[in-house]
Design a protein around this motif. Structure first.
Motif, PDB file in Angstrom:
ATOM      1  N   PHE A  52       0.821  -1.217   0.000  1.00 26.99           N
ATOM      2  CA  PHE A  52       0.000   0.000   0.000  1.00 26.99           C
ATOM      3  C   PHE A  52       0.854   1.266   0.000  1.00 26.99           C
ATOM      4  O   PHE A  52       0.574   2.218  -0.723  1.00 26.99           O
ATOM      5  CB  PHE A  52      -0.925   0.017   1.214  1.00 26.99           C
ATOM      6  N   ASP A  53       1.887   1.289   0.842  1.00 35.17           N
ATOM      7  CA  ASP A  53       2.672   2.514   1.024  1.00 35.17           C
ATOM      8  C   ASP A  53       3.737   2.724  -0.043  1.00 35.17           C
ATOM      9  O   ASP A  53       4.077   3.867  -0.382  1.00 35.17           O
ATOM     10  CB  ASP A  53       3.351   2.510   2.408  1.00 35.17           C
ATOM     11  N   ASN A  54       4.267   1.639  -0.556  1.00 32.23           N
ATOM     12  CA  ASN A  54       5.379   1.767  -1.495  1.00 32.23           C
ATOM     13  C   ASN A  54       5.052   1.322  -2.916  1.00 32.23           C
ATOM     14  O   ASN A  54       5.882   1.473  -3.815  1.00 32.23           O
ATOM     15  CB  ASN A  54       6.584   0.953  -0.984  1.00 32.23           C
ATOM     16  N   GLY A  55       3.854   0.779  -3.110  1.00 27.51           N
ATOM     17  CA  GLY A  55       3.463   0.346  -4.441  1.00 27.51           C
ATOM     18  C   GLY A  55       4.312  -0.786  -4.967  1.00 27.51           C
ATOM     19  O   GLY A  55       4.489  -0.932  -6.191  1.00 27.51           O
ATOM     20  N   ILE A  56       4.831  -1.598  -4.059  1.00 31.89           N
ATOM     21  CA  ILE A  56       5.722  -2.692  -4.448  1.00 31.89           C
ATOM     22  C   ILE A  56       4.926  -3.987  -4.584  1.00 31.89           C
ATOM     23  O   ILE A  56       4.178  -4.360  -3.670  1.00 31.89           O
ATOM     24  CB  ILE A  56       6.844  -2.877  -3.416  1.00 31.89           C
ATOM     25  N   ALA A  57       5.070  -4.660  -5.721  1.00 33.85           N
ATOM     26  CA  ALA A  57       4.435  -5.959  -5.903  1.00 33.85           C
ATOM     27  C   ALA A  57       5.087  -6.974  -4.966  1.00 33.85           C
ATOM     28  O   ALA A  57       6.290  -6.921  -4.705  1.00 33.85           O
ATOM     29  CB  ALA A  57       4.574  -6.412  -7.352  1.00 33.85           C
ATOM     30  N   LEU A  58       4.279  -7.867  -4.435  1.00 36.98           N
ATOM     31  CA  LEU A  58       4.764  -8.825  -3.448  1.00 36.98           C
ATOM     32  C   LEU A  58       5.205 -10.121  -4.119  1.00 36.98           C
ATOM     33  O   LEU A  58       4.429 -10.754  -4.842  1.00 36.98           O
ATOM     34  CB  LEU A  58       3.673  -9.123  -2.420  1.00 36.98           C
ATOM     35  N   LYS A  59       6.438 -10.521  -3.867  1.00 43.75           N
ATOM     36  CA  LYS A  59       6.947 -11.774  -4.416  1.00 43.75           C
ATOM     37  C   LYS A  59       6.308 -12.948  -3.680  1.00 43.75           C
ATOM     38  O   LYS A  59       6.136 -12.928  -2.468  1.00 43.75           O
ATOM     39  CB  LYS A  59       8.464 -11.844  -4.265  1.00 43.75           C
ATOM     40  N   GLY A  60       5.954 -13.967  -4.442  1.00 42.93           N
ATOM     41  CA  GLY A  60       5.393 -15.164  -3.839  1.00 42.93           C
ATOM     42  C   GLY A  60       3.915 -15.070  -3.544  1.00 42.93           C
ATOM     43  O   GLY A  60       3.329 -16.009  -3.001  1.00 42.93           O
ATOM     44  N   LYS A  61       3.290 -13.937  -3.861  1.00 49.86           N
ATOM     45  CA  LYS A  61       1.858 -13.772  -3.665  1.00 49.86           C
ATOM     46  C   LYS A  61       1.188 -13.626  -5.029  1.00 49.86           C
ATOM     47  O   LYS A  61       1.679 -12.908  -5.898  1.00 49.86           O
ATOM     48  CB  LYS A  61       1.557 -12.543  -2.799  1.00 49.86           C
ATOM     49  N   SER A  62       0.054 -14.281  -5.190  1.00 49.58           N
ATOM     50  CA  SER A  62      -0.614 -14.256  -6.486  1.00 49.58           C
ATOM     51  C   SER A  62      -1.153 -12.867  -6.793  1.00 49.58           C
ATOM     52  O   SER A  62      -1.435 -12.059  -5.894  1.00 49.58           O
ATOM     53  CB  SER A  62      -1.767 -15.264  -6.506  1.00 49.58           C
ATOM     54  N   LEU A  63      -1.331 -12.602  -8.081  1.00 53.67           N
ATOM     55  CA  LEU A  63      -1.896 -11.320  -8.516  1.00 53.67           C
ATOM     56  C   LEU A  63      -3.320 -11.167  -8.002  1.00 53.67           C
ATOM     57  O   LEU A  63      -3.742 -10.061  -7.647  1.00 53.67           O
ATOM     58  CB  LEU A  63      -1.863 -11.243 -10.045  1.00 53.67           C
ATOM     59  N   VAL A  64      -4.052 -12.262  -7.941  1.00 46.01           N
ATOM     60  CA  VAL A  64      -5.436 -12.210  -7.438  1.00 46.01           C
ATOM     61  C   VAL A  64      -5.453 -11.736  -5.984  1.00 46.01           C
ATOM     62  O   VAL A  64      -6.247 -10.856  -5.613  1.00 46.01           O
ATOM     63  CB  VAL A  64      -6.112 -13.594  -7.550  1.00 46.01           C
ATOM     64  N   GLU A  65      -4.572 -12.299  -5.149  1.00 50.56           N
ATOM     65  CA  GLU A  65      -4.511 -11.890  -3.746  1.00 50.56           C
ATOM     66  C   GLU A  65      -4.160 -10.407  -3.623  1.00 50.56           C
ATOM     67  O   GLU A  65      -4.765  -9.671  -2.831  1.00 50.56           O
ATOM     68  CB  GLU A  65      -3.457 -12.712  -3.000  1.00 50.56           C
ATOM     69  N   GLN A  66      -3.169  -9.980  -4.385  1.00 54.28           N
ATOM     70  CA  GLN A  66      -2.743  -8.585  -4.310  1.00 54.28           C
ATOM     71  C   GLN A  66      -3.857  -7.644  -4.769  1.00 54.28           C
ATOM     72  O   GLN A  66      -4.118  -6.626  -4.121  1.00 54.28           O
ATOM     73  CB  GLN A  66      -1.474  -8.389  -5.143  1.00 54.28           C
ATOM     74  N   ASN A  67      -4.514  -7.993  -5.860  1.00 51.25           N
ATOM     75  CA  ASN A  67      -5.614  -7.157  -6.343  1.00 51.25           C
ATOM     76  C   ASN A  67      -6.778  -7.133  -5.366  1.00 51.25           C
ATOM     77  O   ASN A  67      -7.439  -6.106  -5.192  1.00 51.25           O
ATOM     78  CB  ASN A  67      -6.089  -7.655  -7.706  1.00 51.25           C
ATOM     79  N   MET A  68      -7.039  -8.269  -4.729  1.00 46.79           N
ATOM     80  CA  MET A  68      -8.123  -8.331  -3.754  1.00 46.79           C
ATOM     81  C   MET A  68      -7.902  -7.309  -2.636  1.00 46.79           C
ATOM     82  O   MET A  68      -8.825  -6.593  -2.222  1.00 46.79           O
ATOM     83  CB  MET A  68      -8.209  -9.745  -3.158  1.00 46.79           C
ATOM     84  N   ASN A  69      -6.672  -7.217  -2.166  1.00 46.95           N
ATOM     85  CA  ASN A  69      -6.346  -6.286  -1.085  1.00 46.95           C
ATOM     86  C   ASN A  69      -6.319  -4.835  -1.574  1.00 46.95           C
ATOM     87  O   ASN A  69      -6.815  -3.933  -0.891  1.00 46.95           O
ATOM     88  CB  ASN A  69      -5.013  -6.681  -0.458  1.00 46.95           C
ATOM     89  N   LEU A  70      -5.739  -4.606  -2.741  1.00 47.25           N
ATOM     90  CA  LEU A  70      -5.696  -3.245  -3.289  1.00 47.25           C
ATOM     91  C   LEU A  70      -7.096  -2.729  -3.587  1.00 47.25           C
ATOM     92  O   LEU A  70      -7.421  -1.559  -3.314  1.00 47.25           O
ATOM     93  CB  LEU A  70      -4.844  -3.219  -4.557  1.00 47.25           C
ATOM     94  N   ASP A  71      -7.946  -3.583  -4.132  1.00 45.70           N
ATOM     95  CA  ASP A  71      -9.313  -3.172  -4.442  1.00 45.70           C
ATOM     96  C   ASP A  71     -10.102  -2.859  -3.168  1.00 45.70           C
ATOM     97  O   ASP A  71     -10.847  -1.876  -3.107  1.00 45.70           O
ATOM     98  CB  ASP A  71     -10.032  -4.269  -5.236  1.00 45.70           C
ATOM     99  N   LEU A  72      -9.930  -3.698  -2.156  1.00 46.82           N
ATOM    100  CA  LEU A  72     -10.666  -3.449  -0.915  1.00 46.82           C
ATOM    101  C   LEU A  72     -10.178  -2.166  -0.254  1.00 46.82           C
ATOM    102  O   LEU A  72     -10.973  -1.429   0.348  1.00 46.82           O
ATOM    103  CB  LEU A  72     -10.529  -4.636   0.043  1.00 46.82           C
ATOM    104  N   LYS A  73      -8.895  -1.874  -0.365  1.00 46.68           N
ATOM    105  CA  LYS A  73      -8.374  -0.608   0.159  1.00 46.68           C
ATOM    106  C   LYS A  73      -9.070   0.577  -0.518  1.00 46.68           C
ATOM    107  O   LYS A  73      -9.474   1.542   0.150  1.00 46.68           O
ATOM    108  CB  LYS A  73      -6.868  -0.522  -0.054  1.00 46.68           C
ATOM    109  N   ALA A  74      -9.239   0.511  -1.845  1.00 45.04           N
ATOM    110  CA  ALA A  74      -9.914   1.594  -2.566  1.00 45.04           C
ATOM    111  C   ALA A  74     -11.364   1.739  -2.098  1.00 45.04           C
ATOM    112  O   ALA A  74     -11.871   2.861  -1.953  1.00 45.04           O
ATOM    113  CB  ALA A  74      -9.871   1.317  -4.066  1.00 45.04           C
ATOM    114  N   ALA A  75     -12.021   0.618  -1.831  1.00 43.44           N
ATOM    115  CA  ALA A  75     -13.405   0.662  -1.357  1.00 43.44           C
ATOM    116  C   ALA A  75     -13.477   1.290   0.035  1.00 43.44           C
ATOM    117  O   ALA A  75     -14.376   2.093   0.328  1.00 43.44           O
ATOM    118  CB  ALA A  75     -13.989  -0.751  -1.343  1.00 43.44           C
TER     119      ALA A  75
END
Length: 342
Positions: A52-75
């Motif tokens: 969230f703070d650095n805009g860094i993609a997380l290694k070892g985590k799926s794109l779906v998981e990352q998008n799920m969290n980023l989208d919920l943050k926007a909501a």
């Protein structure tokens, strides 16, 4: 007289836990992390902070998981605006929040009645069932009207907030969570949306927002199901109240420990499951009635009856004698009265 929840919130604020630097940001990150964890995300609070703070993609985590969290943050960022503005809760606003929640993980649906997309916040045009062999949710054609009625009812309650106690405000938010799940307006994301709506109300009224940790998932789902089966809001209210009390106690303990102040003798333990508590009470007094068990545990008699029925079906409990004057017998080969952790 203040409830236990109200006393703990008062203690939490007296200690100034909610006035620490970046408290609101990190508490929000925690809410998001645990809400997505309920849906299967394995991203931790620290990982979300980095993303969230650095805009860094997380290694070892799926794109779906990352998008799920980023989208919920926007909501959540959008809902904070609504809460500050005391905006009415409307069908269109809920659809907007659903679209944000499901923006990058939603699906397209093609039905005989038309196409719709959960990524756009569209109301479902199909019927859905609650789990394998579960009861179906409300028929899709009834959802739009029921959702509007729900929003109108909730707005009417919100206008009365000044005459409500803190406990009543919490219960309003818990009931809103439950009701949105039962209406089940969308094909995807209903759980995240229900928790988001609950938090919206809590943000608006200056309450400490509720979190449901992944450790609570089993009991959380059971509480939702039991509330529906028994048509008893008290079951879900009690679960959410107990969960809030547990988490507030842990936060207070951790804070006092971190600043070197005296803490309770031992770290608060995870709350005892209702079924364990029933067995514990019956070990002490097998003549307990449904009513006395309900009073001891703090749930409704209907809720106790549901747990007793399950324990009987598993052969753990047997009733000896009549309802009045009889007593409960525990199958010791299936349950140890000296240990209620199962």
């Amino acid at each position: 007289m203040k409830s236990e929840l109200e006393k703990l919130v008062g203690r939490y604020r007296e200690l100034g836990i909610d006035r620490q630097l970046d408290y609101e940001k990190f508490y929000l990150y925690s809410i998001i992390t645990h809400s997505t964890a309920i849906e299967g995300s394995t991203i931790t609070e620290l990982e979300n902070q980095i993303m969230f703070d650095n805009g860094i993609a997380l290694k070892g985590k799926s794109l779906v998981e990352q998008n799920m969290n980023l989208d919920l943050k926007a909501a959540y960022e959008r809902v904070l605006v609504f809460a500050r503005e005391h905006a009415d809760i409307t069908v269109d606003r809920l659809k907007e929040l659903s679209a944000l929640t499901m923006k990058n993980t939603g699906s397209e649906y093609y039905t005989a009645l038309g196409d719709f997309s959960s990524a756009n916040g569209d109301i479902r045009l199909v019927n859905v069932t609650a789990g394998v062999g579960g009861r179906s949710y409300m028929a899709f054609n009834k959802v739009p009207q029921k959702l509007k009625e729900f929003c109108d009812m909730l707005n009417a309650l919100r206008r009365k907030h000044s005459s409500m106690s803190m406990q009543e405000l919490y219960e309003m938010s818990f009931d809103a969570h439950y009701n949105l799940v039962i209406i089940h307006p969308w094909a995807d994301g209903n759980g995240r949306m229900a928790r988001l709506l609950m938090n919206w109300l809590q943000f608006e009224f200056g309450l400490i927002p509720s979190r449901i940790f992944s450790d609570d998932k089993e009991e959380y789902i059971k509480a939702l199901v039991a509330t529906r089966e028994n048509e008893d809001f008290g079951i879900f209210r009690q679960f959410m109240t107990d969960t809030m009390i547990t988490h507030l106690n842990r936060d207070i303990y951790s804070y006092l420990e971190s600043i070197g102040e005296d803490t309770p003798v031992e770290q608060p333990k995870k709350k005892v499951k209702t079924r364990d508590r029933i067995i514990e009470l019956l070990c002490d007094n097998p003549k307990h009635t449904t009513r006395t068990l309900a009073e001891e545990i703090g749930i409704t008699p209907k809720g106790v009856e549901r747990h007793l029925a399950i324990l009987k079906s598993k052969g753990i409990l047997h009733r000896i004698g009549p309802d009045k004057g009889g007593e409960w017998q525990i199958a010791l080969d299936k349950w140890n009265c000296d240990s209620t952790t199962h």
